[in-house]
Design an enzyme around this catalytic site. Structure first.
Site, PDB file in Angstrom:
ATOM      1  N   GLU A  75      38.357   6.394  49.696  1.00 24.26           N
ATOM      2  CA  GLU A  75      39.215   7.545  49.427  1.00 24.26           C
ATOM      3  C   GLU A  75      39.752   7.599  47.990  1.00 24.26           C
ATOM      4  O   GLU A  75      40.640   8.401  47.704  1.00 24.26           O
ATOM      5  CB  GLU A  75      40.370   7.608  50.431  1.00 24.26           C
ATOM      6  N   GLU A  88      35.240   9.778  58.055  1.00 25.68           N
ATOM      7  CA  GLU A  88      36.171   9.159  58.998  1.00 25.68           C
ATOM      8  C   GLU A  88      36.667  10.209  59.977  1.00 25.68           C
ATOM      9  O   GLU A  88      37.462  11.075  59.612  1.00 25.68           O
ATOM     10  CB  GLU A  88      37.372   8.529  58.274  1.00 25.68           C
TER      11      GLU A  88
END
Length: 873
Positions: A481, A547
């Protein structure tokens, strides 16, 4: 077999045998002592004659906490609230977890130009090394991932009796485990795992995984050692898994190190598929050089494919350097002939992954690591990766707050056909993407973590060399991320990866726009909690979501393994009450999704109802994504599929390798050729995740009421085009009246022309009010159950008598006959199965533990089937 092939086989066998003799692990009979209890220095401790009174047995490979647990100095941190009883390094200071580790071993000094090397594959975080009274490493080592190699030839004792002593230092900055993601974030100042300071799915590891956590090996060579061989396979064109193949190109290079004080001339060579490739080399005294061998054209290659698309062929490539007619060193490389490509899908606006020219719809799972305390084994890796193959997944992503996974993990992925998406060691939480009041430093400061950028860059280069030959490795990624700092990112993209690999796509970070264009807003991944089933089908999310996930609590047998008896209390969503130990183990709520199944009688009933939700959640997740493949999506990766700790969320099987219904719901929803029911548009669809055109498939659709009465709905011959999904039968008008009051069962089956069932998908649908009132009134049935040992497997048959209800949602388990505990791990061909009236289902139980289970029972229980235990015939 021709004489040439026989000779080639003998060469391969001889190479493997020789390699085993020339390298061995130092993995037993270590001793340890905390630094505060040791008065001697490394020079004295490492003298073979120095007595070590009261030193404790040590586990190497392993962390300090692993050794302390072995010696019963701490309680099991995976059980109950025990982790709170272990002192945290943030409070104790580093000395508490600083330890000496000592190993005596026998290795005589080699004759002539022989060399002996010491390899340490992972030490967290720092260490100084002594051998026979001398310091081996000139400067203190730092870096959890950076491998170490030392020529110890001159250090060896003349009588062959040696003592190795290693003092291990914890990470310099352990961070405050204040409940944040990575605690206060300061753990990321080191180059090492971040999750050890705690996350929303794990409590902190109190020693931050300090220790000699990976293998220590001794290697013996001649004057010249082979380092970091590199094998590239080029497979041009668009291939099919079967049939004759056009040639592939094999490119091999390696670094050679000459330890001798004189020049050495010799030959670097290998044999593959009966062809010998070699290159003459002269190395300067103490010289190191990289040698590229001539390319090999491999005719009619046996290709490596991801799981579900084709076989995983692997070649053995024995690479050796010979000088003066003697083998100086040999490295055996396992090679999968395949080529990974990517392409931008302009329709979905996301990256698609291709193998051997064919695009692969990615069905992946997120992975942290096998064990939170780094207690790794080849057997455990094999079991966990096999579970992922059994879920019909084709990719595992290694999350960036953990580690670059071990070679044994990649060996299992090569074996079972799981592509690997490998993050490097960054996270948006610790490295500054978000404003976070729990963090010690501001975002600008965290954005420049770690403290030592050079160490990070050297570690990346080293790990690329370690992992680049594995055919399963498909993608490199800069971090979770978030990208690394600009200088690190530039080094990775512009020099390390192009030079040391050059064959794999690099994502700047795990939800970068070059992977999955964020046209929605927000973070670019998720959601993470439980979802209404319809949402997976109707709500469009990110086109290659890295995710997305849901719940994952196990059944009562799983819960009892790590929850104390007084804490075996079911959560009460209506009253917003969750037991404190459940909360400590990171329970994520099922919200009101269990309520439609009726009030739970006790925790066992609650957990059984949770399995119904587990199955439905993950089947719907993957069916929903598959329903929109190549239209909305190029793939998805579930957060997450395994737990390295005893957490109560995000797992298809528990830490003890006991699967729950998540695994089998996902297995069903991910089948390569699959009939599925869209609950939003009330349509039956067929997804084909293969490269083959499937014709003459009979699609059978039947409904069953709670009494077991069958209602034929439709029967249709269909075709399934490769890598596609097609709509076939509209059911709304046919189902609504049937399920209005109590719900119903819906059976979808695909049969081939031999009338064999090749896909069987069984739904339970609620009544018009959303409740499963019919399931709550389902009459008990008593199926006939038999278990037969067949070779190394156990074959279980469940026969449901005719003229009664469905035998619904049966869990099959292999038990130890004496303890009545489940034998783990074993592998079930299916589980949580339902059996129609008058039919039978067969389940195969396999795996090494199943084969060795001489005194075992099979247990079966279901929602309306009382537990039965049967002997194996």
């Amino acid at each position: 077999m021709t004489q040439r092939l026989i000779l080639s086989s003998l060469i391969l066998l001889a190479g493997a045998h020789l390699r085993a003799q020339e390298q061995y692990e130092l993995n037993s009979d270590w001793k340890s002592m905390p630094i505060k209890e040791v008065k001697l220095d490394g020079t004295a401790i490492s003298q073979p004659g120095q007595q070590l009174r009261n030193w404790q047995p040590a586990i190497v490979p392993g962390t300090v906490l692993t050794t302390m647990l072995h010696n019963k100095q701490v309680p099991d941190p995976f059980f109950g609230m025990n982790n709170n009883r272990i002192p945290d390094i943030y409070a104790t200071g580093p000395e508490y977890y600083t330890r000496w580790f000592v190993k005596d071993f026998t290795e005589p000094a080699p004759a002539a130009d022989g060399q002996v090397w010491l390899h340490l594959r992972g030490v967290n975080d720092g260490c100084d090394i002594y051998l026979n009274g001398k310091k081996v490493n000139p400067a203190t080592h730092h870096g959890a991932y950076l491998r170490q190699t030392y020529n110890i030839t001159s250090f060896l004792a003349r009588d062959g009796k040696n003592r190795l002593a290693v003092i291990v230092y914890p990470p310099a900055i352990p961070g405050n485990p204040n409940g944040g993601q990575g605690g206060d974030g300061a753990i990321a100042r080191n180059v090492g795992p971040q999750y050890t300071a705690g996350w929303d799915w794990i409590q902190p590891m109190r020693d931050r995984n300090t220790g000699i956590w990976d293998k220590v090996t001794i290697e013996k060579t001649g004057a010249v050692r082979i380092k970091d061989p590199h094998v590239i396979t080029l497979v041009p064109g668009i291939r099919q898994p079967e049939g004759p193949q056009a040639p592939a190109t094999i490119k091999v290079s390696a670094t050679l190190e000459n330890a001798a004080a004189t020049a050495v001339s010799g030959v670097l060579k290998y044999v593959l598929n009966g062809k010998s490739i070699q290159q003459q080399v002269t190395l300067a005294p103490k010289g190191i050089t990289t040698v590229a061998l001539p390319d090999l054209q491999l005719d009619n290659p046996r290709l490596w494919w991801p799981a579900g698309y084709g076989p995983q062929h692997l070649y053995q490539l024995p690479l050796e350097f010979t000088a003066n007619g003697k083998v100086s060193d040999r490295e055996n490389v396992e090679v999968g002939v395949r080529e990974i490509q990517t392409a931008w899908n302009t329709h979905t606006r996301s990256r698609e992954i291709r193998v051997n020219g064919q695009r692969i719809f990615i069905k992946g799972g997120n992975w942290i690591t096998s064990d939170a305390m780094f207690r790794f084994s080849k057997e455990r890796y094999d079991a966990e990766v096999r579970f992922h193959r059994d879920m019909n997944l084709n990719l595992i992503r290694i999350w960036g707050g953990s580690l670059t996974e071990r070679p044994e993990f990649f060996e299992a992925c090569d074996k079972y056909g799981l592509l690997v998406f490998q993050d490097f060691w960054m996270s948006g939480d610790c490295n500054g993407r978000w404003l976070d009041p729990k963090k010690k430093d501001d975002q600008w400061t965290r954005r420049q973590y770690p403290n030592d950028h050079g160490l990070f860059i050297r570690s990346v280069a080293d790990q690329v060399k370690m992992l680049r030959n594995y055919p399963s490795l498909a993608i490199w990624c800069g971090g979770n991320e978030i990208t690394p700092p600009q200088d690190i990112l530039a080094a990775m993209k512009d020099s390390i990866l192009p030079v040391l690999d050059g064959t794999r796509y690099f994502f700047d970070y795990s939800n970068t726009d070059s992977m999955s264009y964020n046209f929605i807003g927000g973070n670019g991944d998720g959601p993470y909690g439980i979802q209404p089933i319809e949402r997976f089908w109707a709500h469009r999310t990110f086109p290659f979501n890295s995710e997305v996930g849901s719940v994952g609590v196990g059944d009562i047998a799983s819960l009892k393994r790590f929850l104390p008896a007084e804490n075996l209390v079911a959560p009460d969503f209506a009253a917003n009450k969750v037991d404190s130990v459940w909360d400590y183990h990171k329970y994520i709520s099922y919200d009101n999704h269990l309520a439609p199944y009726g009030p739970a009688k006790n925790l066992e009933d609650w957990a059984n109802k949770a399995q119904l939700v587990n199955y439905d959640q993950y089947r719907a997740l993957m069916e929903g994504f598959s329903a929109h493949m190549w239209d909305w999506y190029t793939g998805t990766i579930i957060w997450k599929t395994q737990n390295p700790w005893t957490a109560l969320r995000g797992q298809m099987y528990d830490y003890y390798l006991d699967p729950n219904a998540c695994l089998y719901g996902l297995r069903s929803g991910s089948k390569p050729l699959h009939a599925m029911y869209d609950p939003v548009n009330k349509i039956v669809m067929v997804a084909n995740n293969t490269f083959q055109y499937h014709r003459d498939l009979m699609l059978d659709v039947h409904a069953y009421d709670m009494a077991g009465k069958q209602y034929p709905i439709d029967q249709l011959f269909v075709e399934a085009t490769p890598s596609n999904v097609q709509r076939h039968i509209e059911l709304k008008t046919k189902l609504d009246a049937l399920k209005e009051k109590k719900g119903l069962f819906l059976s979808l089956r695909l049969r081939n022309l031999r009338k064999e069932i090749i896909d069987d998908n069984f739904y339970w649908l609620p009544a018009a009010d959303g409740n499963y009132s019919g399931l709550q009134e389902l009459r008990p049935v008593k199926p006939t159950i038999t278990a037969i040992r067949r070779n190394q497997e156990v074959l279980v048959t469940i026969h449901n008598p005719a003229n009664g209800p469905v035998a619904f949602f049966n869990r099959v388990s292999l038990l130890d006959a004496k303890t009545k505990e489940r034998i783990l791990p074993v592998f079930y061909s299916d589980n949580y199965v339902s059996v129609l009236p008058g039919e039978e289902r067969q389940i195969v139980i396999s795996g090494d533990r199943a084969a060795a289970s001489g005194n075992a029972l099979v247990e079966v229980y279901g929602q309306n089937v009382a537990p039965q235990q049967v002997n194996i015939q």
